[in-house]
Motif scaffolding. Structure first.
Motif, PDB file in Angstrom:
ATOM      1  N   UNK A 130      62.727  12.357  44.622  1.00 27.77           N
ATOM      2  CA  UNK A 130      63.097  13.847  45.700  1.00 27.77           C
ATOM      3  C   UNK A 130      63.117  15.086  45.539  1.00 27.77           C
ATOM      4  N   UNK A 131      63.564  15.674  44.100  1.00 25.62           N
ATOM      5  CA  UNK A 131      64.097  16.717  43.873  1.00 25.62           C
ATOM      6  C   UNK A 131      63.072  17.318  42.920  1.00 25.62           C
ATOM      7  N   UNK A 132      61.868  16.424  42.543  1.00 26.26           N
ATOM      8  CA  UNK A 132      60.844  16.980  41.915  1.00 26.26           C
ATOM      9  C   UNK A 132      60.053  18.037  43.745  1.00 26.26           C
ATOM     10  N   UNK A 133      59.823  16.978  44.491  1.00 24.82           N
ATOM     11  CA  UNK A 133      58.832  17.497  45.259  1.00 24.82           C
ATOM     12  C   UNK A 133      59.939  18.206  46.599  1.00 24.82           C
ATOM     13  N   UNK A 134      60.603  18.493  46.139  1.00 30.39           N
ATOM     14  CA  UNK A 134      61.697  19.260  47.254  1.00 30.39           C
ATOM     15  C   UNK A 134      62.009  20.701  46.619  1.00 30.39           C
ATOM     16  N   UNK A 135      61.619  20.432  44.998  1.00 24.16           N
ATOM     17  CA  UNK A 135      61.923  22.159  44.400  1.00 24.16           C
ATOM     18  C   UNK A 135      60.545  22.541  44.305  1.00 24.16           C
ATOM     19  N   UNK A 136      59.435  21.789  43.874  1.00 24.93           N
ATOM     20  CA  UNK A 136      57.694  21.952  43.490  1.00 24.93           C
ATOM     21  C   UNK A 136      57.813  23.019  45.209  1.00 24.93           C
ATOM     22  N   UNK A 137      57.232  22.709  46.052  1.00 23.28           N
ATOM     23  CA  UNK A 137      57.511  22.553  47.239  1.00 23.28           C
ATOM     24  C   UNK A 137      57.551  24.009  47.658  1.00 23.28           C
ATOM     25  N   UNK A 138      58.427  23.887  48.134  1.00 23.23           N
ATOM     26  CA  UNK A 138      59.693  25.202  48.284  1.00 23.23           C
ATOM     27  C   UNK A 138      59.661  26.538  47.843  1.00 23.23           C
ATOM     28  N   UNK A 139      59.318  25.775  46.468  1.00 21.28           N
ATOM     29  CA  UNK A 139      59.289  27.471  45.521  1.00 21.28           C
ATOM     30  C   UNK A 139      57.562  28.120  45.206  1.00 21.28           C
ATOM     31  N   UNK A 140      57.148  27.379  45.012  1.00 20.35           N
ATOM     32  CA  UNK A 140      55.503  27.196  45.017  1.00 20.35           C
ATOM     33  C   UNK A 140      54.920  27.585  46.953  1.00 20.35           C
ATOM     34  N   UNK A 141      55.189  27.285  47.539  1.00 23.24           N
ATOM     35  CA  UNK A 141      54.973  27.627  49.358  1.00 23.24           C
ATOM     36  C   UNK A 141      55.626  27.832  50.298  1.00 23.24           C
ATOM     37  N   UNK A 142      57.229  28.149  50.114  1.00 23.35           N
ATOM     38  CA  UNK A 142      57.915  28.504  51.338  1.00 23.35           C
ATOM     39  C   UNK A 142      57.950  29.561  51.627  1.00 23.35           C
ATOM     40  N   UNK A 143      57.934  30.223  53.091  1.00 25.66           N
ATOM     41  CA  UNK A 143      57.680  31.595  53.297  1.00 25.66           C
ATOM     42  C   UNK A 143      58.749  32.517  53.165  1.00 25.66           C
ATOM     43  N   UNK A 144      60.484  31.846  52.499  1.00 29.58           N
ATOM     44  CA  UNK A 144      61.764  31.900  52.143  1.00 29.58           C
ATOM     45  C   UNK A 144      61.723  32.524  51.005  1.00 29.58           C
ATOM     46  N   UNK A 145      60.359  32.496  50.429  1.00 28.06           N
ATOM     47  CA  UNK A 145      60.579  32.507  48.716  1.00 28.06           C
ATOM     48  C   UNK A 145      59.677  33.546  48.557  1.00 28.06           C
ATOM     49  N   UNK A 146      58.683  34.536  48.988  1.00 30.34           N
ATOM     50  CA  UNK A 146      57.721  35.238  49.030  1.00 30.34           C
ATOM     51  C   UNK A 146      57.946  36.113  47.950  1.00 30.34           C
ATOM     52  N   UNK A 147      59.509  36.671  48.173  1.00 29.53           N
ATOM     53  CA  UNK A 147      59.825  37.838  46.925  1.00 29.53           C
ATOM     54  C   UNK A 147      60.092  37.656  45.753  1.00 29.53           C
ATOM     55  N   UNK A 148      59.386  36.075  45.321  1.00 27.31           N
ATOM     56  CA  UNK A 148      59.076  35.696  43.926  1.00 27.31           C
ATOM     57  C   UNK A 148      57.435  36.273  42.918  1.00 27.31           C
ATOM     58  N   UNK A 149      56.641  36.072  44.293  1.00 25.66           N
ATOM     59  CA  UNK A 149      55.566  36.890  43.997  1.00 25.66           C
ATOM     60  C   UNK A 149      54.828  37.690  45.050  1.00 25.66           C
ATOM     61  N   UNK A 150      55.208  39.051  45.505  1.00 22.78           N
ATOM     62  CA  UNK A 150      55.450  39.352  46.881  1.00 22.78           C
ATOM     63  C   UNK A 150      53.544  39.161  46.814  1.00 22.78           C
ATOM     64  N   UNK A 151      52.757  39.796  45.736  1.00 19.80           N
ATOM     65  CA  UNK A 151      50.959  39.694  46.362  1.00 19.80           C
ATOM     66  C   UNK A 151      50.309  38.751  46.642  1.00 19.80           C
TER      67      UNK A 151
END
Length: 207
Positions: A130-151
């Motif tokens: 559960x933790x694995x899924x939540x972390x991976x998908x939110x970090x990789x694809x959530x719009x709230x974290x676009x600052x991680x890779x703006x390009x």
């Protein structure tokens, strides 16, 4: 390296490499083939934990993490139709999710190891997955974290669609995460049988 953990390291490395390759191939609308191989990593960790203890299990996890980092580095150099096969966000999400979830799995398993044989592997894998899924998908694809890779344009992952095609309207990446999570939980149940058989055989050798 202790010889006893070499089979675990090899198995973990094989799973990580296979999953990094198979994640490129779709299975239906919500999954990739990698969704069916990656959860086996929890089986490997739990077997090592039960038979050899926390220390060796953690060593196997760190070995898998290193292999994952190497796979990500290679993926960033391979260009696909829409750019590198592995973006910075995917690499970060994959590495953070793997290490956090697997180490959590090891810790939970150790806490429950004295209970019924099935409780430790089932609970640790359920929570770790559960933790694995939540972390991976939110970090990789959530719009709230676009600052991680703006390009990196991940706007496609935010498309509003019914959850797995039938539920309330949510961003696409949430449906992908839920489908992945359901597969992980299903395989956690199925893995109890091979866990029991493998542990029994290895414990007989150790004895």
């Amino acid at each position: 390296m202790n010889r006893t953990i070499i089979p675990g390291v090899i198995a973990m490395a094989a799973i990580v490499v296979a999953s990094n390759i198979l994640v490129q191939f779709l299975f239906g609308q919500w999954l990739t083939w990698g969704a069916f191989t990656y959860p086996v990593a929890f089986l490997v960790t739990d077997v090592m934990n039960r038979v050899y203890g926390v220390g060796p299990a953690r060593k196997v996890v760190f070995a898998g993490f290193i292999v994952g980092v190497i796979c990500s580095l290679i993926g960033t150099q391979i260009m696909g139709e829409f750019g590198p096969l592995v973006t910075l966000r995917i690499a970060l999400g994959s590495g953070i999710a793997f290490l956090t979830a697997q180490l959590l799995d090891v810790a939970i398993f150790d806490r429950l190891r004295e209970g019924a044989w099935w409780k430790a592997p089932l609970a640790s894998t359920f929570i770790g997955s559960s933790v694995d899924t939540a972390l991976f998908f939110s970090i990789a694809f959530s719009g709230a974290l676009t600052f991680l890779e703006p390009a990196n344009d991940v706007s496609w992952a935010g498309e509003a669609l019914p959850l797995i095609g039938v539920g309330p309207v949510v961003p696409l990446w949430v449906s992908l995460a839920v489908a992945d999570w359901l597969v992980k939980l299903s395989l956690a149940l199925l893995a109890l049988l091979p866990f029991r058989l493998i542990v029994k055989r290895l414990m007989a050798r150790v004895a």
